[in-house]
Design an enzyme around this catalytic site. Structure first.
Site, PDB file in Angstrom:
ATOM      1  N   GLU A 238       0.845  -1.195   0.000  1.00 20.82           N
ATOM      2  CA  GLU A 238       0.000   0.000   0.000  1.00 20.82           C
ATOM      3  C   GLU A 238       0.880   1.245   0.000  1.00 20.82           C
ATOM      4  O   GLU A 238       1.829   1.343   0.778  1.00 20.82           O
ATOM      5  CB  GLU A 238      -0.876  -0.039   1.249  1.00 20.82           C
ATOM      6  CG  GLU A 238      -1.685   1.184   1.539  1.00 20.82           C
ATOM      7  CD  GLU A 238      -2.403   1.061   2.872  1.00 20.82           C
ATOM      8  OE1 GLU A 238      -2.886   2.083   3.362  1.00 20.82           O
ATOM      9  OE2 GLU A 238      -2.468  -0.060   3.432  1.00 20.82           O
ATOM     10  N   GLU A 243      -3.407  10.969   3.210  1.00 20.14           N
ATOM     11  CA  GLU A 243      -4.388  10.746   4.265  1.00 20.14           C
ATOM     12  C   GLU A 243      -4.513  12.068   4.995  1.00 20.14           C
ATOM     13  O   GLU A 243      -3.534  12.569   5.562  1.00 20.14           O
ATOM     14  CB  GLU A 243      -3.938   9.636   5.203  1.00 20.14           C
ATOM     15  CG  GLU A 243      -3.906   8.284   4.530  1.00 20.14           C
ATOM     16  CD  GLU A 243      -3.768   7.158   5.532  1.00 20.14           C
ATOM     17  OE1 GLU A 243      -4.786   6.543   5.858  1.00 20.14           O
ATOM     18  OE2 GLU A 243      -2.638   6.909   5.978  1.00 20.14           O
TER      19      GLU A 243
END
EC number: 3.2.1.91
Length: 539
Positions: A238, A243
């Site tokens: 990932e 974020e």
């Protein structure tokens, strides 16, 4: 990704016409509603800054969809409990349950316009939906895969409507391009219906993995009425590009021992969903760069250097040791563009932890200074992340709240028992009492995030190639002939012809290296700085 229990949920009843039932990942396909993927344009750019529009689409993850008996309309999953008759075991459940098409706007609050995707936090129609997770598609049956070594990835984002506790996440995972359709015979839905999800947390809250249900060993969540954990998880590498909310942001690579999707068993999965967080084959923590956590508390936020009250452009560069797409990932760089100005990423202010980009050396130093376990190096570090980027990764765009830790790992003190002056504890200015999903859903239902203007291309090719919002036809845009750039607090206006022209190299563009034929002089006050024999950059 999502380092805590994913809180994307749908509140359901047993009525057929509601078409909003248990949030599960089914493998068969129903016939009640046709699946129509919303269009979302994006662009690929050439070294001279010329960009070509791709006519992409998005698909919502199968975990949100209504799943029912293939012979009728009885829910296979209601609340956080499986239907015991339809789902007595993993194989029977996969055989008995069918997945339906989605009403993206009315049910999930996901809308597109040109090159923009807007995600709403709470959507109230006949039922109530919380958050969403969508993937970029190449066509109606295949996810788009991005190979980012020696490339940069750029997008615009508006986080002004994301308070403490929410996470607008844009990231890449090593999912199968067809959603597992060809590898797993039990999967008849595939990428068309958003199957095959995986990430570095090896999530066990997925209802179906590898064409089988996850009912065996399923434990309903004690805090989320619509979620639980099963006996299996789904692991893969990932790369968290983004974020963020309006208070804090982080970018984080998470390598795995093997990049591609693989099913794991029980607590040996590791990650947020297991009792042994570090017992799996992936790095659940990653190596993050959060400006606030690195000591600069005035860089990112409302009215700050990167002003979250306004839309911004986010640029991420994946540099290799030899300046080629076949080299080894050596550095991940970040900068921003806002109000026509290029803004360098903030510098870490902690002693023995300098720099403003991610490298193996930075990550090792960070783990030491912050007192964190170095699972990043254990699972391959930059080289491990680069292996996933070389194979190609699927783009994920999402909005979620956090039932596991209230997003405090992103925007507050974590651990909450730590002192904010201790290196690595403070990640943002949000109070440790913030982020409760119940409070967010009640007080901020209209929260939202908008992702737009996605571009991919060689280093220095994407961030000055215009900000158009094209329609369905293929178009090209060329870079502006002038740009206003900012390095630290110094502002300069320069004329440029792009990185491979005969004029001045753009800020942050390539300016030298073996095989390079473009301009070697950088716009003032930037300096051409050698990264390796194959790559020099205006810094």
């Amino acid at each position: 990704m999502l380092p805590s229990t994913i809180s994307y949920r749908i509140y359901k009843n047993a009525l057929f016409f509601a078409a909003l039932f248990g949030a599960v990942q089914a493998q068969k396909v129903g016939t009640s509603k046709a699946e129509v993927h919303p269009s979302m344009a994006w662009q690929t750019c050439a070294a001279d800054g010329t960009c070509t529009t791709k006519n992409g689409k998005v698909v919502i993850d199968a975990n949100w969809r209504w799943v029912h008996d293939v012979k009728g309309y009885t829910n296979c999953y209601t609340g956080n409990t499986w239907n015991a008759e339809l789902c007595p075991d993993n194989e029977s459940c996969a055989e008995n349950c069918a997945l339906e098409g989605a009403d993206y706007a009315a049910t999930y609050g996901a809308t597109t316009s040109g090159n923009a995707l807007s995600l709403k936090f709470v959507t109230q129609s006949q039922q109530k939906n919380i958050g969403s997770r969508l993937y970029m598609m190449k066509d109606d049956n295949t996810y788009e895969t991005f190979k980012l070594l020696n490339q940069e990835f750029t997008f615009d984002v508006d986080v002004s409507n994301l308070p403490c506790g929410l996470n607008g996440a844009l990231y890449f995972v090593s999912m199968d391009a067809d959603g597992g359709l060809s590898r797993y015979t039990g999967n008849e839905a595939g990428a068309k219906y958003g199957t095959g999800y995986c990430d570095s947390q090896c999530p066990r809250d997925l209802k179906f993995i590898n064409g089988l249900a996850n009912v065996e060993g399923w434990t309903p969540s004690s805090s989320d009425a619509n979620a639980g954990n099963g006996g299996h998880g789904s692991c893969c590498a990932e790369m968290d590009i983004w974020e963020a909310n309006s208070i804090s942001t982080a970018y984080t690579p998470h390598p795995c021992d093997t990049p591609g999707q693989a099913m794991c068993n029980g607590d040996s999965c590791g990650g947020t969903y297991s009792s042994d967080r570090y017992g799996g084959t992936c790095d659940p923590d990653g190596c993050d760069f959060n400006s606030y956590r690195q000591g600069n508390k005035s860089f990112y936020g409302p009215g700050m250097t990167v002003d979250t009250k306004k839309k911004m452009t986010v640029v991420t560069q994946f540099l290799t040791n030899d300046g080629t797409a076949t080299g080894t990932l050596s550095e991940i760089k970040r900068f921003y563009v806002q109000d026509g100005k290029v803004i360098a990423n903030s510098e870490s202010t902690w002693p023995n932890l300098g720099g403003n980009s991610l490298t193996n050396d930075f990550c090792k130093a960070q783990k030491t200074v912050f007192g964190d376990m170095d699972t990043f190096s254990k699972h391959g570090g930059m080289e491990g992340m680069g292996a996933a980027l070389a194979e190609g990764m699927v783009l994920v765009m999402s909005l979620w709240d956090d039932h596991n830790s209230n997003m405090l790992w992103l925007d507050s003190n974590s651990p909450t028992t730590g002192t904010s002056t201790t290196p690595g504890v403070a990640r943002g200015s949000c109070d440790i009492s913030s982020g409760d999903p119940k409070d967010l859903e009640a007080n901020h239902p209209d929260a939202s995030v908008v992702y737009s203007n996605i571009k991919v291309g060689p280093i220095g090719s994407t961030f000055n190639s215009g900000g158009s919002n094209p329609g369905g036809s293929t178009t090209t845009t060329k870079p502006a002939t002038s740009t206003t750039t900012t390095k630290a607090t110094t502002t300069a206006t320069t004329n440029t012809t792009g990185p491979t022209g005969t004029g001045v190299a753009q800020p942050w563009a390539q300016c030298g290296g073996i095989g390079y034929s473009g301009p070697t002089q950088c716009a003032a006050p930037y300096t051409c700085t050698k990264q390796n024999d194959y790559y020099s950059q205006c810094l």
